[in-house]
Design an enzyme around this catalytic site. Structure first.
Site, PDB file in Angstrom:
ATOM      1  CB  SER A 135      -0.870   0.119   1.192  1.00  0.00           C
ATOM      2  OG  SER A 135      -1.550   0.709   1.476  1.00  0.00           O
ATOM      3  CE  LYS A 161      -4.791   0.772   0.649  1.00  0.00           C
ATOM      4  NZ  LYS A 161      -5.558  -0.167   1.705  1.00  0.00           N
ATOM      5  CE  LYS A 163      -4.160   4.279   2.285  1.00  0.00           C
ATOM      6  NZ  LYS A 163      -4.741   3.279   2.438  1.00  0.00           N
ATOM      7  CG  ASP A 188      -7.663   3.310   0.146  1.00  0.00           C
ATOM      8  OD1 ASP A 188      -9.151   3.186   1.214  1.00  0.00           O
ATOM      9  OD2 ASP A 188      -7.242   2.299   1.759  1.00  0.00           O
ATOM     10  CD  GLU A 213      -8.506  -0.245   1.384  1.00  0.00           C
ATOM     11  OE1 GLU A 213      -8.103  -0.748   0.603  1.00  0.00           O
ATOM     12  OE2 GLU A 213      -8.835  -0.197   2.089  1.00  0.00           O
ATOM     13  CG  ASP A 238     -10.573  -0.473   5.459  1.00  0.00           C
ATOM     14  OD1 ASP A 238     -10.746  -0.199   6.480  1.00  0.00           O
ATOM     15  OD2 ASP A 238      -9.734   0.326   5.823  1.00  0.00           O
ATOM     16  CE  LYS A 262      -7.350  -1.723   7.069  1.00  0.00           C
ATOM     17  NZ  LYS A 262      -7.339  -0.043   7.033  1.00  0.00           N
ATOM     18  N   GLY A 290      -4.135  -3.856   6.123  1.00  0.00           N
ATOM     19  CA  GLY A 290      -3.489  -3.256   7.388  1.00  0.00           C
ATOM     20  C   GLY A 290      -3.545  -2.055   8.214  1.00  0.00           C
TER      21      GLY A 290
HETATM   22  O1  OSB Z   1      -7.117   2.466   4.792  1.00  0.00           O
HETATM   23  O2  OSB Z   1      -5.955   0.637   3.993  1.00  0.00           O
HETATM   24  C1  OSB Z   1      -5.909   1.219   5.346  1.00  0.00           C
HETATM   25  C2  OSB Z   1      -3.037   2.338   6.544  1.00  0.00           C
HETATM   26  C3  OSB Z   1      -3.144   3.010   8.006  1.00  0.00           C
HETATM   27  C4  OSB Z   1      -4.602   3.731   8.215  1.00  0.00           C
HETATM   28  C5  OSB Z   1      -5.436   3.446   6.881  1.00  0.00           C
HETATM   29  C6  OSB Z   1      -5.248   2.278   6.279  1.00  0.00           C
HETATM   30  C7  OSB Z   1      -3.823   1.982   5.954  1.00  0.00           C
HETATM   31  C8  OSB Z   1      -3.026   1.068   4.761  1.00  0.00           C
HETATM   32  C9  OSB Z   1      -1.721   0.725   5.061  1.00  0.00           C
HETATM   33  O3  OSB Z   1      -3.218   0.648   3.878  1.00  0.00           O
HETATM   34  C10 OSB Z   1      -1.750  -0.731   5.465  1.00  0.00           C
HETATM   35  C11 OSB Z   1      -0.407  -1.177   5.465  1.00  0.00           C
HETATM   36  O4  OSB Z   1      -0.543  -2.003   7.290  1.00  0.00           O
HETATM   37  O5  OSB Z   1       1.031  -1.168   4.802  1.00  0.00           O
HETATM   38 MG    MG Z   2      -8.431   1.529   3.777  1.00  0.00          MG
END
Ligand code: OSB
Ligand code: MG
Length: 369
Positions: A135, A161, A163, A188, A213, A238, A262, A290
């Site tokens: 991510s 992924k 953001k 995401d 996402e 999520d 999660k 995560g």
């Molecule tokens: O939205 O999935 C999320 C990290 C912190 C808060 C929200 C998210 C995330 C990630 C990181 O996308 C995922 C990872 O732990 O590698």
């Molecule tokens: Mg997310």
């Protein structure tokens, strides 16, 4: 089993790369760690809370307060026949899911060690390796993000992924797609858009993404259903899914076609298992998200991700994607085939490096019955 004592810690580890999302930027990974003692064993769990209530309503301070003053006292000294009972025992506290998940994970770890079985076996996992992705946060410029994508693809990550947020979406995806036409790619938004922004997603629909996402508000299953109806790409929820019944409702409404699981967001592994089962019974695939967990939280997530309905790569990257030095030894490593090995050893605690945990601890307190 009776938990005899619990040690709470706040840890702060520098992240190797700052992580920017639509809700903010993190340079330091914080967490509340829970170490529970029973029968001469230690069980470890992680509440992967952030300093500010931007992803959900919890923070390091709320998790500390709720664990110390309510959750830990409710579990200390009480007989627990199975780790699933912890969830029932903590139900009297509304929400505070990450705090609950940290404590519950420590109890799962105690049971795994006492039984001499892996967490994977205890949870009903079936795979020895799980497919993982990476991510990637928002970068100052598109070329910088493209370079990061390239670096992680070269290391062996087979799914990426990125953001997105208003103003950092279509152009970013178009450029990545241009450079990596076949890369399994997903985005995401962390709730940064409204239904009026549907045209953005209709444009993203052309890029063959694995999923989109959490495009809309965390409390908005109805508008997610309207958006999903306009897209070929799967919407994945999520933030919106904080209880197994949310998954059922979202599926019935047509708000999503994939669910991100999660344990931290759902209140623990038991709730994550139930959410997995709800989705499986409706034919909806799930994957393991995560929260930039340390190895302590990551090992539990890996065990969970070995269940059969985890059918998409998880946000379960190797330790070195996040930290110079993780809190576990050996660290989580990426295999050449883009997978990560699910631990087969009994429990998590034997891998925890106490000396490293001590070095990053900024607050600690013992709670005894
Ligand atoms: O939205 O999935 C999320 C990290 C912190 C808060 C929200 C998210 C995330 C990630 C990181 O996308 C995922 C990872 O732990 O590698
Ligand atoms: Mg997310």
């Amino acid at each position: 089993m009776r938990v005899e004592a619990v040690e709470l810690r706040v840890v702060e580890l520098p992240l190797r790369f700052p992580f920017e999302t639509s809700f903010g930027r993190e340079e330091v990974k914080r967490a509340v760690l829970v170490c529970a003692q029973a029968e001469g064993l230690e069980g470890w769990g992680e509440a992967p809370v952030m300093a500010a209530p931007l992803y959900n309503e919890e923070t390091v301070e709320t998790a500390w307060h709720v664990l110390r003053d309510f959750l830990v006292p409710a579990v200390l000294g009480a007989p627990v026949a199975h780790p699933r009972e912890v969830r029932e025992r903590l139900r009297f506290v509304r929400r505070h899911h990450m705090a609950k998940a940290g404590l519950e994970a420590a109890v799962w770890d105690l049971f795994a060690q006492r039984a001499g079985r892996s967490l994977r076996d205890l949870l009903g996992g079936v795979r020895e390796r799980v497919e993982v992705g990476v991510s990637l946060g928002i970068e100052p410029t598109v070329p910088e993000l493209v370079r990061r994508v390239e670096a992680f693809v070269r290391r062996g990550y087979r799914r990426v992924k990125v953001k997105i947020r208003p103003g950092w979406d279509v152009d970013v995806v178009r450029e990545i797609r241009h450079q990596f036409p076949d890369l399994p790619l997903q985005v995401d938004a962390n709730s940064a858009y409204a239904l009026e922004d549907a045209p953005v997603f209709e444009t993203l629909d052309e890029f063959g993404l694995l999923l989109i996402e959490q495009p809309l508000g965390e409390d908005d299953l109805v508008d997610h259903a309207k958006l999903q109806a306009r897209l070929r790409t799967a919407v994945c929820l999520d933030e919106s899914i904080v209880h197994p019944h949310d998954a059922r409702k979202a599926i019935e409404l047509g708000s999503c076609r994939v669910v991100n699981i999660k344990p931290a967001r759902l209140g623990g592994l038991a709730a994550a298992l139930d959410t997995h089962d709800v989705c499986a019974s409706h034919g909806i695939p799930v994957w393991c998200g995560g929260m930039l967990e340390t190895g302590i939280g990551r090992l539990a997530n890996l065990a969970l991700a070995s269940l059969p309905n985890f059918r998409l790569p998880g946000d379960l990257s190797a330790s070195d994607r996040y930290f110079e030095e993780d809190l576990i030894e050996p660290p989580v490593v990426l295999e050449p085939d883009g997978t990560v090995r699910v631990p087969a050893e009994a429990g998590i605690a034997p891998r925890v490096r106490r000396d490293r945990v001590d070095r990053v601890t900024v607050r600690r307190e013992w709670i005894r019955a």
